[in-house]
Design an enzyme around this catalytic site. Structure first.
Site, PDB file in Angstrom:
ATOM      1  N   ASP A   1      38.863  51.856  33.008  1.00  0.00           N
ATOM      2  CA  ASP A   1      37.844  52.264  32.036  1.00  0.00           C
ATOM      3  C   ASP A   1      36.554  51.466  32.234  1.00  0.00           C
ATOM      4  O   ASP A   1      35.547  51.737  31.579  1.00  0.00           O
ATOM      5  CB  ASP A   1      38.369  52.165  30.599  1.00  0.00           C
ATOM      6  CG  ASP A   1      38.710  50.750  30.178  1.00  0.00           C
ATOM      7  OD1 ASP A   1      38.687  49.844  31.044  1.00  0.00           O
ATOM      8  OD2 ASP A   1      39.007  50.540  28.982  1.00  0.00           O
TER       9      ASP A   1
ATOM     10  N   LYS B   1      47.634  52.671  32.532  1.00  0.00           N
ATOM     11  CA  LYS B   1      47.495  51.256  32.165  1.00  0.00           C
ATOM     12  C   LYS B   1      47.026  51.179  30.727  1.00  0.00           C
ATOM     13  O   LYS B   1      46.229  52.031  30.281  1.00  0.00           O
ATOM     14  CB  LYS B   1      46.493  50.543  33.083  1.00  0.00           C
ATOM     15  CG  LYS B   1      46.262  49.078  32.658  1.00  0.00           C
ATOM     16  CD  LYS B   1      45.495  48.276  33.684  1.00  0.00           C
ATOM     17  CE  LYS B   1      43.999  48.390  33.597  1.00  0.00           C
ATOM     18  NZ  LYS B   1      43.414  47.981  32.296  1.00  0.00           N
TER      19      LYS B   1
ATOM     20  N   GLU C   1      43.906  39.166  33.551  1.00  0.00           N
ATOM     21  CA  GLU C   1      42.445  39.140  33.744  1.00  0.00           C
ATOM     22  C   GLU C   1      41.843  37.841  33.216  1.00  0.00           C
ATOM     23  O   GLU C   1      42.136  37.393  32.104  1.00  0.00           O
ATOM     24  CB  GLU C   1      41.773  40.340  33.042  1.00  0.00           C
ATOM     25  CG  GLU C   1      40.248  40.301  33.221  1.00  0.00           C
ATOM     26  CD  GLU C   1      39.519  41.585  32.920  1.00  0.00           C
ATOM     27  OE1 GLU C   1      40.154  42.602  32.627  1.00  0.00           O
ATOM     28  OE2 GLU C   1      38.269  41.544  32.993  1.00  0.00           O
TER      29      GLU C   1
HETATM   30  O1  KIV Z   1      38.975  48.852  33.833  1.00  0.00           O
HETATM   31  C1  KIV Z   1      39.165  48.102  34.783  1.00  0.00           C
HETATM   32  O2  KIV Z   1      38.494  48.154  35.815  1.00  0.00           O
HETATM   33  C2  KIV Z   1      40.239  47.125  34.671  1.00  0.00           C
HETATM   34  C3  KIV Z   1      40.337  46.093  35.745  1.00  0.00           C
HETATM   35  C4  KIV Z   1      39.340  45.046  35.449  1.00  0.00           C
HETATM   36  C5  KIV Z   1      41.703  45.559  35.890  1.00  0.00           C
HETATM   37  O3  KIV Z   1      40.966  47.128  33.732  1.00  0.00           O
END
Ligand code: KIV
Length: 293
Positions: free
Chosen positions: A52, A121, A190
């Site tokens: 996202d 995710k 993260e």
């Molecule tokens: O949205 C994204 O790019 C992420 C990464 C930073 C893992 O969640």
């Protein structure tokens, strides 16, 4: 440049393939938001995340909070079309899964059906464990995400590294254990202090995927535009492996210059008239190189 081993037999990786890589070889991952870069990254990555972060990187939002399910699905479809081998994981945007496990399932099922991705995710540790279990039991592979969780930016108050004080460690480790026990196939760590990432990686049976969490994770992920040198501002943990922003700037400057000097388009970029019996030889006389018409 690498190529696929035995091109016609390329098999797409699935969530269990990624889980099985723990303790074997480092897992390589990048974010991807469109078909053409997905096709390039697919040759080198084990999974591609339609993150996202596309809200900030591609659509100019200040945070990931405004990103919608429709936006994620649109980019998810493009990445699945571009990638042939890598597992494609699509991020669930803010507001699409937190309310209850059934709401999360309904939206995750929509993402999987419409994009054909292999996993989703979502952000959160212990607080999302029940939802992760609910999804996995119903056929939705889940990549968890703990440490800095950007969708909570308005509560946290900024994009800050986590676990820099020892007092925070137990809670973060408990988050990792909870998502692993709930059935997540891997967990993103993260912006996390280095000794904590090592401790978490040793504590859980699933792969840890670091972004700003040290080399001790089981794999790494970066935002593609950041590592390509295309993003104007990048966090401390980003290494720029390319200078794509500079290359784009140079190319556009050269184009503008040639349009203004009338050097572009040249003869080879121009269509000639079809010759007809009795017509005067109009316009261009030399056939352009590689012309198909
Ligand atoms: O949205 C994204 O790019 C992420 C990464 C930073 C893992 O969640």
């Amino acid at each position: 440049m690498s190529s696929y081993p035995g091109d016609s037999s390329v098999k797409r990786l699935m969530a269990p393939d990624i889980a099985a890589m723990k303790g074997k070889k480092p897992i390589v991952s990048l974010t991807s938001y469109h078909a053409h870069t997905a096709a390039i990254a697919d040759k080198y990555c084990d999974f591609l995340l339609v993150g996202d972060s596309l809200g900030m990187v591609m659509h100019g939002f200040e945070t990931t909070v405004p990103v919608t399910l429709d936006l994620m699905i649109m980019h998810g479809k493009a990445v699945v079309r571009g990638a042939r081998r890598a597992l494609v994981v699509v991020d669930m945007p803010f507001g699409s899964y937190e309310e209850s496990p059934p709401v999360a399932f309904r939206n995750a099922a929509r993402v999987m059906k419409e994009t054909n991705c292999g996993a989703i995710k979502l952000e959160g540790g212990r607080r999302m464990a029940e939802t992760i279990r609910y999804l996995v039991e119903r056929g939705v592979p889940v990549l968890a995400h703990i440490g800095l969780t950007p969708q909570s930016i308005n509560v946290i108050g900024g994009f800050r590294a986590q676990g820099r004080e020892v007092e925070q460690w137990d809670a973060i480790e408990e988050d990792a254990r909870a998502v692993a026990e709930a059935g997540a196939f891997a967990v993103v760590l993260e912006a996390m202090a280095e000794p904590l990432a090592r401790r978490v990686t040793e504590a859980v049976p699933i792969p840890t995927i670091g972004i700003g969490a040290s080399v001790d994770c089981d794999g790494q992920i970066l935002v593609m535009e950041d590592m390509l040198g295309l993003s104007p501002h990048v966090p401390k943990f980003v290494k720029e492996f390319g200078k794509v922003g500079e290359a784009i700037d140079n190319a556009i400057a050269a184009y503008a210059e040639e349009v203004r000097s009338r050097a572009f388009p040249a003869l080879q970029h121009t269509y000639e008239m079809k010759r007809q019996a009795g017509s005067p030889g109009v316009g261009v006389t030399k056939k352009p190189k590689n012309s198909t018409t």
